[in-house]
Design a protein around this motif. Structure first.
Motif, PDB file in Angstrom:
ATOM      1  N   CYS A 120       3.822   2.833   4.710  1.00  0.00           N
ATOM      2  CA  CYS A 120       5.098   2.909   5.414  1.00  0.00           C
ATOM      3  C   CYS A 120       5.941   4.065   4.874  1.00  0.00           C
ATOM      4  N   CYS A 163       0.810  -1.217   0.000  1.00  0.00           N
ATOM      5  CA  CYS A 163       0.000   0.000   0.000  1.00  0.00           C
ATOM      6  C   CYS A 163       0.845   1.270   0.000  1.00  0.00           C
ATOM      7  N   CYS A 193       1.389   0.514   9.503  1.00  0.00           N
ATOM      8  CA  CYS A 193       1.204  -0.576   8.541  1.00  0.00           C
ATOM      9  C   CYS A 193      -0.133  -1.281   8.770  1.00  0.00           C
TER      10      CYS A 193
HETATM   11  S1  SF4 Z   1       4.848  -2.950   4.761  1.00  0.00           S
HETATM   12 FE1  SF4 Z   1       2.770  -2.466   5.492  1.00  0.00          FE
HETATM   13  S2  SF4 Z   1       2.579  -0.261   5.117  1.00  0.00           S
HETATM   14 FE2  SF4 Z   1       4.321  -0.946   3.871  1.00  0.00          FE
HETATM   15  S3  SF4 Z   1       3.465  -1.448   1.866  1.00  0.00           S
HETATM   16 FE3  SF4 Z   1       3.431  -3.366   3.066  1.00  0.00          FE
HETATM   17  S4  SF4 Z   1       1.391  -3.403   3.995  1.00  0.00           S
HETATM   18 FE4  SF4 Z   1       1.723  -1.295   3.313  1.00  0.00          FE
END
Ligand code: SF4
Ligand code: HEM
Ligand code: FES
Lengths: 254, 227
Positions: A170, A167, A229
């Motif tokens: 982070c 997504c 996250c």
């Molecule tokens: S680590 Fe967590 S916040 Fe980062 S891209 Fe993956 S799911 Fe999204």
């Protein structure tokens, strides 16, 4: 939970395209149900805009059930809004009070250029995965289940890092726009399993290299990434990536 | 490619920051130990700084310590060079800032302020070296004057402004370490269900106790508890 309706003021980032400078636009939405999701609230707003012959707000979304990672919205200073372990599509309007002002911005990072309004280009993540987040050895015919023993601990850790939905929250939350939580999750899910073993070193080197090439920052261990996250990937994953990278650098013959 | 990449990669550089940070931490332990000899006067009023002077003399004359001292400066310079470079680069990774940024929702302020705390430390170090390190070297190599480290410390720290600078310096150090101690282990890839909580506890105790120790000694000198 008690149901209620609310009127809200929204300050939303509008930007025509990557090149143009964006700005905030203020909107009022009325009669929003506390049982709506945040995206449904945006649907209501966009319908209003269409009726007023205005350009609807562009935002990313797909599954609307917290598994695709598309719904990038930076809400009141936090990716995906105030709830922990939640994507924007799973954020419900009961998180807000009647009369509140909500500021919505796109993910902001050099490596995630805005395409339009709240939509950003996250293909940098795809290129990090293309650099080594796969297994290229021929797996042959289907083997018997349980033919390859894997410890329960490692299986669980590999599974929980594989939960990363790409997504980008982070990166959005990190003061350095670092993509280490994402990259480390993609490295971890393979490094922990025997199938990932043969390409382990090359994978760590290549994926870290690509991450740097894409213009993400470097980690200062503030922990903002794990705090936001939606899949609760932790800093343990980044430490594993650092270990993998260190040993790969030492062992590598290049 | 791998070896070359290590020093230019984000992960490799962070490992160097962690290693140099831990090296500097080990120096703090020695430094505090030497300083603590000043307090001998509390239990033995006839000491008058003699134990401390002896320790200081050893530190400035032993050849092995001299070599380590060069290593210390190299480590400090490497630490500063790397962290300054990383901080400047990281700043550029977000060309358009957020209008609303709720930092405290996701991390501690001192973890986000390592560069500011480090800069305060650097300014403090410049003052600190000119007040305590340089006079010793000057006496040793240039003026060949009698060195009395304890008298020099007393002359400096009985001045309230110098004491204030000292306290600001060690408070900045404390916050720098409150994040930095455990952060260094994480950078080196050491994160473990059993050991990380222990490292974090030791880090917190260290970050409070060591600066408090330095401050206590300085305060004892200022208040004339040790003469
Ligand atoms: S680590 Fe967590 S916040 Fe980062 S891209 Fe993956 S799911 Fe999204
Ligand atoms: C003198 C000027 C100094 C400056 C400018 C400075 C700056 C920094 C910066 C910017 C960081 C990185 C931030 C982060 O990782 O979150 C850092 C980390 C660190 N610093 Fe310093 N620092 C200085 C001195 C010191 C000293 C004297 C010590 C120890 C006695 C120290 C110990 C550490 C440690 C342990 C870390 C964490 C390393 C890691 O996370 O990998 N620093 N420093
Ligand atoms: S729309 Fe798929 S995770 Fe939110």
């Amino acid at each position: 939970m008690e149901h209620y309706n609310m009127n809200l003021t929204l300050k939303v980032w509008r930007q025509k395209n990557t090149k143009e400078k964006g700005h905030f636009e203020t909107y009022n939405v009325k009669g929003i149900s506390s049982e709506m999701s945040f995206l449904e609230m945006f649907d209501v707003l966009n319908e209003d805009l269409v009726h007023e012959n205005k350009e609807p707000i562009a935002f990313d979304h797909d599954c609307r059930e917290g598994i695709c990672g598309m719904c990038s919205m930076y809400i009141n200073g936090r990716p995906h809004g105030p709830w922990n372990a939640t994507t924007t599509c799973q954020l419900h309007m009961r998180a807000f009070k009647d009369g509140e002002t909500i500021t919505v911005e796109p993910w902001r990072a050099q490596a995630f250029p805005v395409i339009k309004d709240l939509v950003v280009d996250r293909s940098a993540f795809d290129r990090i995965i293309q650099a080594g987040g796969y297994i290229s050895v021929n797996t042959g015919v289907t083997v018997d289940a349980n033919a390859t023993p894997i410890s329960k601990v490692n299986a669980d850790k590999a599974f929980s890092t594989a939960a990363c939905i790409g997504c980008g929250a982070c990166v959005a939350a990190c003061k350095n726009s670092s993509a280490m939580l994402f990259t480390s999750a993609k490295i971890s899910q393979l490094a922990l399993l025997p199938q990932g073993e043969p390409e382990r070193h090359k994978r760590a080197l290549d994926m870290v290299h690509q991450m740097d090439e894409e213009g993400f920052g470097s980690c200062t261990n503030t922990g903002a990434c794990e705090a936001v996250c939606p899949k609760e990937i932790t800093l343990e994953s980044i430490a594993r990536m650092n270990r993998e990278f260190l040993s790969a650098s030492v062992v590598s013959e290049d | 490619m791998a070896t070359k990449n290590f020093f230019t990669s984000s992960v490799g550089r962070k490992i160097i920051v962690g290693l140099t940070g831990l090296f500097l931490i080990s120096f703090l332990v020695v430094h505090l130990l030497i300083n603590s000899f000043i307090l001998v006067d509390l239990v033995n009023p006839n000491d008058n700084g003699a134990t401390f002077n002896e320790a200081a003399h050893f530190m400035s004359h032993n050849w092995l310590i001299r070599v380590v001292e060069i290593g210390l400066f190299a480590g400090l310079i490497a630490h500063i060079a790397m962290t300054v470079k990383l901080t400047i680069e990281n700043k550029k990774k977000r060309p358009v800032q957020y209008a609303v940024f709720d930092g405290k929702a996701n991390s501690k302020w001192y973890a986000r302020s390592m560069a500011i705390l480090g800069s305060i430390l650097l300014m403090f170090l410049a003052v600190h070296l000119s007040q305590f390190w340089w006079p010793t070297k000057e006496a040793l190599y240039i003026t060949h004057a009698d060195e009395n480290s304890f008298e020099m410390v007393k002359a400096t720290l009985t001045n309230p402004i110098n004491l204030a600078i000292y306290v600001v310096g060690v408070v900045a150090l404390g916050y720098h370490l409150l994040h930095g101690f455990q952060s260094a282990f994480q950078s080196l890839g050491l994160n473990h269900k059993k050991y990380t909580p222990i490292i974090k506890t030791i880090g917190t105790v260290f970050a409070i106790a060591v600066p408090a120790g330095f401050a206590f000694i300085a305060l004892s000198v200022f208040l004339g508890l040790v003469q």
